[in-house]
Write an enzyme that holds these catalytic residues in place. Structure first.
Site, PDB file in Angstrom:
ATOM      1  N   GLY A   1      10.253 -12.370 -18.191  1.00  0.00           N
ATOM      2  CA  GLY A   1      10.073 -13.811 -18.392  1.00  0.00           C
ATOM      3  C   GLY A   1       9.306 -14.161 -19.648  1.00  0.00           C
ATOM      4  O   GLY A   1       8.651 -13.329 -20.277  1.00  0.00           O
TER       5      GLY A   1
ATOM      6  N   TYR B   1      -9.858 -16.209 -23.252  1.00  0.00           N
ATOM      7  CA  TYR B   1      -8.610 -16.594 -22.592  1.00  0.00           C
ATOM      8  C   TYR B   1      -8.828 -17.702 -21.567  1.00  0.00           C
ATOM      9  O   TYR B   1      -8.240 -18.789 -21.661  1.00  0.00           O
ATOM     10  CB  TYR B   1      -7.966 -15.370 -21.938  1.00  0.00           C
ATOM     11  CG  TYR B   1      -6.638 -15.675 -21.298  1.00  0.00           C
ATOM     12  CD1 TYR B   1      -5.521 -15.925 -22.082  1.00  0.00           C
ATOM     13  CD2 TYR B   1      -6.504 -15.729 -19.912  1.00  0.00           C
ATOM     14  CE1 TYR B   1      -4.294 -16.222 -21.506  1.00  0.00           C
ATOM     15  CE2 TYR B   1      -5.278 -16.022 -19.324  1.00  0.00           C
ATOM     16  CZ  TYR B   1      -4.180 -16.268 -20.118  1.00  0.00           C
ATOM     17  OH  TYR B   1      -2.972 -16.578 -19.542  1.00  0.00           O
TER      18      TYR B   1
ATOM     19  N   ARG C   1       5.197 -22.588 -12.575  1.00  0.00           N
ATOM     20  CA  ARG C   1       3.905 -21.943 -12.425  1.00  0.00           C
ATOM     21  C   ARG C   1       2.914 -23.001 -11.962  1.00  0.00           C
ATOM     22  O   ARG C   1       3.028 -24.167 -12.335  1.00  0.00           O
ATOM     23  CB  ARG C   1       3.480 -21.359 -13.778  1.00  0.00           C
ATOM     24  CG  ARG C   1       2.142 -20.651 -13.788  1.00  0.00           C
ATOM     25  CD  ARG C   1       1.960 -19.951 -15.134  1.00  0.00           C
ATOM     26  NE  ARG C   1       2.104 -20.877 -16.252  1.00  0.00           N
ATOM     27  CZ  ARG C   1       1.120 -21.652 -16.709  1.00  0.00           C
ATOM     28  NH1 ARG C   1      -0.072 -21.651 -16.118  1.00  0.00           N
ATOM     29  NH2 ARG C   1       1.322 -22.443 -17.751  1.00  0.00           N
TER      30      ARG C   1
ATOM     31  N   LYS D   1       2.649 -29.397 -14.849  1.00  0.00           N
ATOM     32  CA  LYS D   1       4.006 -29.287 -14.312  1.00  0.00           C
ATOM     33  C   LYS D   1       4.410 -30.477 -13.438  1.00  0.00           C
ATOM     34  O   LYS D   1       5.587 -30.634 -13.110  1.00  0.00           O
ATOM     35  CB  LYS D   1       4.157 -27.985 -13.522  1.00  0.00           C
ATOM     36  CG  LYS D   1       3.853 -26.735 -14.336  1.00  0.00           C
ATOM     37  CD  LYS D   1       4.727 -26.626 -15.568  1.00  0.00           C
ATOM     38  CE  LYS D   1       4.442 -25.349 -16.358  1.00  0.00           C
ATOM     39  NZ  LYS D   1       5.276 -25.249 -17.575  1.00  0.00           N
TER      40      LYS D   1
ATOM     41  N   LEU E   1      12.189 -23.611 -20.354  1.00  0.00           N
ATOM     42  CA  LEU E   1      13.397 -22.800 -20.357  1.00  0.00           C
ATOM     43  C   LEU E   1      14.095 -22.788 -18.999  1.00  0.00           C
ATOM     44  O   LEU E   1      15.281 -22.456 -18.917  1.00  0.00           O
ATOM     45  CB  LEU E   1      13.063 -21.367 -20.785  1.00  0.00           C
ATOM     46  CG  LEU E   1      12.574 -21.220 -22.225  1.00  0.00           C
ATOM     47  CD1 LEU E   1      12.313 -19.759 -22.554  1.00  0.00           C
ATOM     48  CD2 LEU E   1      13.569 -21.816 -23.215  1.00  0.00           C
TER      49      LEU E   1
ATOM     50  N   GLU F   1      18.038 -22.375 -18.334  1.00  0.00           N
ATOM     51  CA  GLU F   1      18.565 -21.279 -17.518  1.00  0.00           C
ATOM     52  C   GLU F   1      19.437 -21.816 -16.382  1.00  0.00           C
ATOM     53  O   GLU F   1      20.506 -21.248 -16.080  1.00  0.00           O
ATOM     54  CB  GLU F   1      17.399 -20.454 -16.968  1.00  0.00           C
ATOM     55  CG  GLU F   1      16.652 -19.685 -18.058  1.00  0.00           C
ATOM     56  CD  GLU F   1      15.329 -19.108 -17.579  1.00  0.00           C
ATOM     57  OE1 GLU F   1      14.633 -18.465 -18.391  1.00  0.00           O
ATOM     58  OE2 GLU F   1      14.987 -19.295 -16.388  1.00  0.00           O
TER      59      GLU F   1
ATOM     60  N   ASP G   1       6.333 -35.500 -69.142  1.00  0.00           N
ATOM     61  CA  ASP G   1       5.768 -36.555 -68.299  1.00  0.00           C
ATOM     62  C   ASP G   1       5.057 -37.557 -69.206  1.00  0.00           C
ATOM     63  O   ASP G   1       4.745 -37.256 -70.370  1.00  0.00           O
ATOM     64  CB  ASP G   1       4.807 -35.915 -67.292  1.00  0.00           C
ATOM     65  CG  ASP G   1       4.038 -36.939 -66.482  1.00  0.00           C
ATOM     66  OD1 ASP G   1       4.668 -37.876 -65.965  1.00  0.00           O
ATOM     67  OD2 ASP G   1       2.801 -36.807 -66.396  1.00  0.00           O
ATOM     68  N   TYR G   2       4.738 -38.735 -68.668  1.00  0.00           N
ATOM     69  CA  TYR G   2       4.104 -39.771 -69.497  1.00  0.00           C
ATOM     70  C   TYR G   2       2.596 -39.881 -69.215  1.00  0.00           C
ATOM     71  O   TYR G   2       1.779 -39.358 -69.969  1.00  0.00           O
ATOM     72  CB  TYR G   2       4.795 -41.118 -69.274  1.00  0.00           C
ATOM     73  CG  TYR G   2       4.290 -42.198 -70.204  1.00  0.00           C
ATOM     74  CD1 TYR G   2       4.602 -42.176 -71.566  1.00  0.00           C
ATOM     75  CD2 TYR G   2       3.506 -43.245 -69.728  1.00  0.00           C
ATOM     76  CE1 TYR G   2       4.131 -43.155 -72.429  1.00  0.00           C
ATOM     77  CE2 TYR G   2       3.034 -44.242 -70.581  1.00  0.00           C
ATOM     78  CZ  TYR G   2       3.346 -44.186 -71.927  1.00  0.00           C
ATOM     79  OH  TYR G   2       2.878 -45.159 -72.780  1.00  0.00           O
TER      80      TYR G   2
END
Length: 737
Positions: free
Chosen positions: A28, A92, A280, A285, A383, A387, A508-509
């Site tokens: 997964g 984490y 999950r 969700k 996903l 699926e 360029d000017y």
């Protein structure tokens, strides 16, 4: 040349078995996506890579890692990054999942700003960078994934400056106003960290625009057409929607194990319409919203009681975290209440499963589900929705999809809903359950065709191909170090000029031929300049072009009596030496009214600034404003204009003390190339002081290029001021006599 993939976790799962540490492939998510690409490209060889190496955390805390385990992982092409228990907790669980995850998904109430989390995030990103730098060689490509490693590109760039770095964010990037909640030193470091990449990728354009706005607002870097000019680097930014292994899901019902489970489920659920979702356990969700919508549907459409069941699968996540445990208890309580109130002996309204589902079972559920109810509150892509659609080989099924999921930008034939609009979700369920088979098939086939074409391999190949081009562009821009346009350099250029059979001067000017003045109308050419231009234009086989952002009325009035080419408004209009003007192509300037209104507001708020209006552009000048105030105001103006012209045929240009909006498709590079193709000179000399002049230099890379003033440039020479350019022009003229 190797491809080094870097992610928070290695694509393996380690478990302690009877024979010690066992290693098996992870299933997964990112692991499956990238492994599909690696397999399809013969371990990267089809793209020219000698091998693919994957760096990340093994999932085992450093205290438990052995040298034998590290050696076994390396033999598999995996490069482990060792993390201690405290680092895993603070990095984490802390900064990644308590700060970045909720903030980037818009759940500010759950966002925690803890300095110890930030310090761990910095330390761990440094570890990842050091691990990769220890094996990276010049020319290797490093593809860094996701929000866990936003500081790593800058750290790696410092250690290994000659590698190509790509960064991909798999979650949404929030609007600048939400990102602003991040403490300033952190938000700046994160942006600068990502911008050390050659290419930055997101799933959809909305996230790209949010990122670009944040960069403009908080760093003040100039942005244009998918490129951020961060110091000497040109960072390309783009949308690369991740796909799936379409054939795997489409052919899933042909697998004997899956087919057996499909038949078994159909026997158990005979006569029922099946609504299905899998997520999950996470507040993003919208699981509880979905449960309540299903309850309301059954109450408002009682005829479906006993005829349809909702199979709700919630995979456990972050067990032991109070917030997630409370969420799980709420789901269980509500599911139990609904089943108790509405269910009976022969029928369960919600079949609730709270555990990991093996792949064959998941594929079987995809195949039998009549409706997929995929309604996250916020999701980078999602996903599961793709699926589900891909498995519908029989062309039967309806997808209900949240508009706040990235996938909704592709799967337009789904029934798109707002997850907070309970009545809208109820209406969509009713429509899905009664949709005619012909309409189901039409929608499914249209979505499948997109998924077939935009599969996971194409996603990876497109990103890496774009990374190769971005790296090449950055590498080539550094191959020539600018030299000072001193007397020796002028003599060298004069010699080359004199030896060429034909020559074109592209000048360029403002700031190049004349100094920058407080107000644009003051920059009129003096007699000396007009004499130089006129005399050079009269030399045999010598063409002179003044290429300016000025309007053609100004240029015609002051330079129209000279036998030169005049390019006005950055290339929108070109006048030949005979006085004939031509327009590059038709321009849509319907955006000018709304842009002018915003610029007028900023002019009132910023004393000393003023607006210059031209035919295909509007420019807000702030040269006369106190520098610090002017830059901040310019950043805010650019930010305000970005959203306004997002879908308009116009671009925002950040020049020297000016913010300009001009019609799309116009730049000095196009005009320079047009003149070159028309005149075919043997030698081209380009001089300019602004980044818009870099467009000319890029369009004609073989030219002698000169940057006037300070600043990053790809030019071969640097002149301290317009006076040095005039010295060069005089020297060129003298050499012809």
């Amino acid at each position: 040349m190797r491809l080094i993939i870097v992610s928070n976790r290695l694509p393996v799962v380690l478990t302690v078995g009877e024979r010690g540490m066992e290693i098996r492939e992870a299933v997964g998510g990112l692991a499956t996506a990238v492994k599909s690409f690696i397999k399809a490209t013969e371990n990267g060889k089809a793209l020219g890579f000698s091998e693919v190496v994957w760096a990340g955390w093994s999932g085992i805390k450093a205290e438990q890692e052995s040298e034998d385990l590290k050696s076994r992982l390396r033999e598999m092409g995996l490069l482990p990054v060792s993390l201690t228990a405290e680092e895993v907790n603070f990095f984490y669980e802390g900064f990644c999942n308590s700060t970045l995850w909720p903030l980037f998904h818009g759940f500010t109430v759950y966002t925690v700003f803890e300095s110890k989390y930030w310090e761990a995030y910095v330390k761990v990103n440094q570890k990842y960078a050091e691990t990769v730098a220890s094996v990276a060689n010049t020319g290797d490509f490093v593809w860094i994934h996701d929000y866990h490693l936003m500081l790593m590109p800058a750290m790696l760039r410092e250690m290994s400056p000659d590698v190509s770095i790509g960064f991909f964010l798999h979650i949404p990037f929030p609007p600048a106003e939400m990102y602003q909640l991040m403490p300033p030193p952190w938000r700046t470091a994160l942006l600068d960290g990502v911008l050390a990449s050659d290419l930055v990728g997101f799933h959809i354009h909305e996230y790209v625009n949010n990122f670009v706005r944040a960069v403009s607002k908080f760093l003040g870097y100039r942005t244009e057409a998918g490129v951020i000019y961060a110091g000497r680097r040109k960072v390309h930014v783009g949308a690369f929607p991740i796909g799936i292994d379409f054939d795997f899901f489409y052919n899933s019902s042909l697998d004997p194990e899956v087919a057996g489970q499909i038949e078994e489920l159909r026997q158990k659920l005979r006569g029922l319409k099946i609504i299905f979702s899998i997520d999950r356990l996470d507040y993003t969700k919208g699981v509880i919203n979905r449960v309540h919508a299903w309850e309301r549907f059954l109450k408002e459409h009682p005829q479906w009681r006993g005829k349809a069941s909702f199979i709700l699968i919630v995979v456990p996540s972050r067990i032991g975290v109070p917030q997630y445990d409370a969420m799980k208890r709420e789901i269980e309580r509500e599911v139990g209440r609904i089943n108790g109130e509405l269910g009976d002996v022969n029928w369960t309204p919600i079949v609730y499963i709270s555990r990991f589902i093996p792949t064959p079972t998941l594929l079987a559920l995809y195949n039998i589900a009549d409706v997929a109810l995929i309604t996250p509150l916020r999701d980078g892509m999602n996903l599961v929705s793709k699926e589900y659609v891909a498995t519908k080989r029989d062309c039967k099924g309806v997808l209900i999809l949240s508009e706040t999921a990235g996938a909704s930008h592709e799967l337009l034939e789904a029934l798109i809903v707002n997850p907070n609009d309970e009545s809208g979700v109820v209406e969509a369920i009713a429509k899905a359950l009664t949709m005619e088979p012909e309409e189901q098939c039409r929608r499914i086939k249209a979505m499948q065709e997109k998924l077939r074409q935009q599969n996971v391999v194409k996603w990876a190949v497109d990103f890496l191909h774009s990374l190769m081009l971005a790296y090449r562009e950055n590498t080539e821009s550094f191959t020539t170090s600018s030299k000072l346009l001193d007397r020796e350099a002028i003599e060298e250029i004069v010699k080359i000029f004199h030896g060429a059979r034909s020559r074109l001067l592209l000048l360029d000017y403002d700031g190049t031929l004349v100094p920058h003045y407080p107000y644009a109308y003051q920059a009129v050419p003096d007699g000396e300049l007009k004499r130089l231009l006129n005399s050079l234009a009269f030399q045999p086989n010598t063409y002179v072009a003044v290429v300016s952002g000025r309007g053609r009325d100004f240029l015609e009035a002051w330079l129209g009596d000279l036998p030169i080419y005049i390019v006005a408004e950055h290339g929108a209009f070109i006048r030949d030496p005979g006085g004939n003007w031509s327009q590059l192509f038709p321009f849509d300037t319907s955006w000018k009214i709304s842009v002018r209104k915003i610029m007028e507001e900023f002019t009132r708020l910023t004393p000393g600034s003023y607006i210059e209006e031209k035919e295909i552009s509007l420019a807000w000048h702030y040269r006369n404003v106190e520098p610090e105030i002017g830059e901040k105001a310019a950043n805010r103006l650019a930010d305000a204009l970005t959203g306004l012209i997002e879908s308009s045929p116009a671009n925002i240009i950040r020049g020297v003390k000016v913010v300009e909006v001009r019609a799309a498709g116009v730049n000095k590079g196009v005009a320079a190339k047009l003149l070159y193709d028309k005149l075919r000179p043997e030698l081209v000399i380009i001089a300019g002081d602004d980044y818009t002049d870099e467009e000319m230099m890029k369009a004609l890379p073989e030219a002698i290029t000169i940057k006037v003033g300070k600043g990053e440039t790809s030019a071969k020479y640097m002149a301290p001021s317009y006076r040095r350019i005039r010295e060069l022009l005089q020297a060129l003229l003298t050499a012809q006599r």
